[in-house]
Write an enzyme that holds these catalytic residues in place. Structure first.
Site, PDB file in Angstrom:
ATOM      1  CG  ASP A  18      -2.144   0.847   1.044  1.00  0.00           C
ATOM      2  OD1 ASP A  18      -2.322   1.415  -0.060  1.00  0.00           O
ATOM      3  OD2 ASP A  18      -2.940   0.958   1.988  1.00  0.00           O
ATOM      4  CG  HIS A  35       1.315   2.069  -9.326  1.00  0.00           C
ATOM      5  ND1 HIS A  35       0.861   1.640  -8.093  1.00  0.00           N
ATOM      6  CD2 HIS A  35       0.345   2.887  -9.825  1.00  0.00           C
ATOM      7  CE1 HIS A  35      -0.332   2.176  -7.858  1.00  0.00           C
ATOM      8  NE2 HIS A  35      -0.657   2.936  -8.885  1.00  0.00           N
ATOM      9  CG  LEU A 129      10.450 -16.476  -1.638  1.00  0.00           C
ATOM     10  CD1 LEU A 129      10.343 -16.612  -0.123  1.00  0.00           C
ATOM     11  CD2 LEU A 129      10.606 -15.011  -2.043  1.00  0.00           C
TER      12      LEU A 129
END
Length: 241
Positions: A18, A35, A129
């Site tokens: 956010d 972004h 990961l």
């Protein structure tokens, strides 16, 4: 001086990314700049999380509600997503990262769906990961899609009411086979879950930070894990061993 205890790493960390737009605005830049920088930071945090010993990382990148944003911003986000798919493929090969996309892929353009399929297929056997990206994702939407599958199977006589358990239901969700998150982080000081992983967050610890996502660093991730280590993990009043 007392010896400092070694941190216990959460196995699965979920993050609501956010503040990209607000971060950019604070610097006199357009929202799309935020972004772009936020996407770059995802790569950084993926690498740092794995180095710390976190096995699963899930990020909320684009929600079902994000389609309601201005068209130019949505178009820019889709363009960024297309570019990120290429970058993520390269990063995954380099770091042996296993990538999976959560959400309703049918709502995305065909070329994006193809890139997602390529990314998931080419990384499925990687042992680094486990990185999940939530795209066109909403917790309510995910649950409704699972319920519809149950209704179809029941109508076809494949299952009865007694077959529907928590494990069965979990197996119909986008997160099938993944451990539930131990820790949820939300950036930019917002303190809500915004329709993210509604089923999966039942016993998750929450951590909120004032830092916007582009400013979220390894040091901030460590702070979140430190806070997690100070929580008493309890399930139904039984303390976690």
């Amino acid at each position: 001086m007392a010896e400092q205890k070694e941190l216990v790493m959460p196995k699965h960390v979920a993050i609501i990314l956010d503040g990209n737009g607000r971060w950019a605005k604070s610097k006199g830049m357009p929202r799309n700049y935020g972004h772009v920088q936020g996407a770059k930071n995802v790569e950084v945090i993926c690498e740092e999380a794995y180095k710390m010993g976190i096995s699963y990382l899930t990020v909320y990148a684009f929600s079902t509600e994000n389609w309601n944003r201005p068209k130019d911003e949505v178009d820019a986000l889709m363009k960024l997503l297309r570019n990120y798919m290429k970058t993520c493929l390269t990063t995954a090969k380099k770091n042996r990262m296993c990538v999976r996309v959560l959400g309703d892929k049918t709502g995305l353009d065909e070329d994006i769906r193809k890139r997602i399929a390529q990314l998931e297929e080419s990384t499925k056997d990687n042992d680094g990961l486990h990185f999940q990206i939530a795209l066109n994702y909403g917790g309510r939407d995910e649950i409704i899609r699972a319920v519809k599958r149950i209704a179809e199977k029941a109508a076809g006589g494949e299952i009865t009411g007694s077959d529907i358990t928590e494990d069965y239901f979990s197996g119909l969700l986008d997160t099938k086979g993944l451990p539930e998150p131990d820790l949820l982080i939300r950036t930019c000081n917002e303190q809500r879950i915004s329709n993210f992983l509604l089923w999966q967050l039942a016993y998750t610890e929450f951590y909120f930070t004032p830092h916007a996502w582009p400013d979220f660093s390894k040091q901030e991730l460590v702070k979140a894990v430190e806070a997690y280590n100070h929580r008493d993990r309890r399930y139904g009043r039984i303390e976690e061993e």
